[in-house]
Design a protein around this motif. Structure first.
Motif, mmCIF file in Angstrom:
data_model
loop_
_atom_site.group_PDB
_atom_site.id
_atom_site.type_symbol
_atom_site.label_atom_id
_atom_site.label_comp_id
_atom_site.label_asym_id
_atom_site.label_seq_id
_atom_site.Cartn_x
_atom_site.Cartn_y
_atom_site.Cartn_z
ATOM 1 N N GLU A 1 0.673 -1.152 -0.083
ATOM 2 C CA GLU A 1 -0.022 -0.055 0.053
ATOM 3 C C GLU A 1 0.842 1.381 0.121
ATOM 4 N N GLU B 1 -11.448 -2.865 -0.887
ATOM 5 C CA GLU B 1 -10.619 -3.450 -1.867
ATOM 6 C C GLU B 1 -11.661 -4.095 -2.983
ATOM 7 N N GLU C 1 -3.821 -5.890 -5.142
ATOM 8 C CA GLU C 1 -4.975 -5.831 -4.484
ATOM 9 C C GLU C 1 -5.727 -7.136 -4.547
ATOM 10 N N HIS D 1 -4.827 -9.089 -1.695
ATOM 11 C CA HIS D 1 -5.272 -8.315 -0.375
ATOM 12 C C HIS D 1 -6.503 -8.815 -0.122
HETATM 13 FE FE LIG Z 1 -4.823 -3.220 -0.996
#
Ligand SMILES: [Fe+2]
Ligand SMILES: [Fe+2]
Length: 369
Positions: free
Chosen positions: A152, A202, A232, A235
């Motif tokens: 990030e 997200e 992402e 994530h």
């Molecule tokens: Fe992220």
């Protein structure tokens, strides 16, 4: 930028108006259990380490970016440009005198506003990932969240650099996004930071970056977005893996709180994010522009506005199903979302597909060998 009164006694004396204070109520957790017993998190962590890209050397920052060309591409998908064009047909509208030069400028401003929200949102994601590192009780999740914090940081940095070196001045953070992320940082329950960031925000990011990637031809932005998207998607996978385990052990009342949180962040709180400063930069006051924009928006086909939400829900709903949150408490959330028409996304292509298709760094490195 976002501001806090500098008279706040908790601020250091030399803090300026670009600093915002958030007080976090969550307890930090140290764990003495170093056993690597969550295999899928171990695999994801190793994958994350191998997929770290370098924001300086993996992107060609010498690429010449033509903002007008970018604006031309972005105008096709920009809701704000479509609404302003429709408003130009209304009698007495301040947009009636606009020519192509003004609409091009509006497209550039709108793109700057969008990338600014990505930049601010990514900083929020960095803060939340750091919070998860500190608050989650499992060592494998702490390791993973630490790699995400670095991801990030890179995302924040590349959006800021793209804005500042290729486009122009950043916009402040939208109030709804700021409120949403602030609430996650303040919350005392560690899993709410996960649920809000790894699952809700997200999913929003995957939808927004994916749509930007579809229309833009600009090579630097394309590569940057592919790299960010690959991270992402991982994530989201981290959120699904961790929370599906944790939610197996929560009480019905605790699960109901999480269901309510999701309803709150989807159907009950759908304020469209707007950046009023765009109109000021275009030489109009918000009060002058708004009535015409609202009237124009009402005359447009609904699909102009629903496209993005559809993309968001098609990512979000399948992931929430995997957490078991649709059916807890006799299907409380399933009922709420069905009433809002969201259950058609239950088995949509979810982010597991993104995770595979967006393994951009691995693909590029393989191509270079
Ligand atoms: Fe992220
Ligand atoms: Fe990110």
């Amino acid at each position: 930028m976002t501001t806090t009164a500098t008279t706040d006694p908790r601020l250091p004396a030399d803090a300026d108006a670009t600093v915002k204070l958030i007080t976090d109520a969550a307890p930090r957790m140290y764990t003495w259990n170093y056993e690597r017993d969550r295999d899928r998190l171990v695999t994801l962590y190793e994958k994350a380490m191998g997929s770290q890209w370098n924001s300086v050397t993996d992107l060609d920052w010498s690429t010449d970016v033509d903002p007008e060309r970018l604006a031309h591409d972005s105008a096709q998908q920009s809701v704000i440009v479509q609404v302003a064009r429709a408003a130009a047909d209304l009698a007495g509208s301040p947009f009636a005198s606009w020519g192509e030069r003004e609409f091009t400028q509006l497209s550039i401003e709108s793109l700057e506003a969008q990338l600014s929200q990505f930049m601010h949102g990514e900083q929020g994601a960095m803060i939340v990932a750091a919070k998860i590192t500190e608050t989650v009780p499992w060592i494998d999740a702490k390791y993973y969240a630490a790699t995400q914090t670095m991801d990030e940081a890179r995302h924040t940095e590349v959006f800021a650099k793209y804005l500042h070196t290729k486009l122009g001045d950043a916009y402040p953070m939208n109030a709804p996004l700021e409120a949403q992320i602030t609430a996650l940082v303040e919350d005392s329950r560690w899993d709410i930071a996960y649920l809000g960031m790894q699952i809700v925000i997200e999913s929003l990011a995957l939808a927004a970056f994916g749509s930007l990637l579809r229309w833009t031809e600009e090579p630097l932005l394309r590569k940057l977005l592919r790299y960010v998207l690959a991270d992402e998607a991982r994530h989201v996978a981290f959120g699904v893996l961790s929370l599906s385990e944790y939610y197996e052990h929560l009480s019905a009342a605790e699960l109901r709180d999480r269901q309510e949180f999701l309803a709150e962040n989807t159907i009950r709180n759908r304020t469209r994010s707007t950046t009023p400063e765009i109109w000021e930069r275009m030489g109009l006051s918000v009060e002058t522009a708004m009535p015409y924009l609202s009237e124009a928006a009402a005359s447009l086909d609904k699909s102009v506005f629903t496209g993005f939400n559809d993309a968001f829900f098609s990512k979000l709903v399948p992931n929430v199903r995997k957490l078991g949150l649709l059916d807890a408490n006799d299907g409380h959330l399933r009922r709420l979302w069905a009433d809002a028409g969201l259950m058609k996304w239950e088995f949509a292509d979810d982010t597991a597909t993104d995770y595979e298709s967006y393994d951009a760094v691995a693909a590029d490195r393989a191509a270079e060998v």
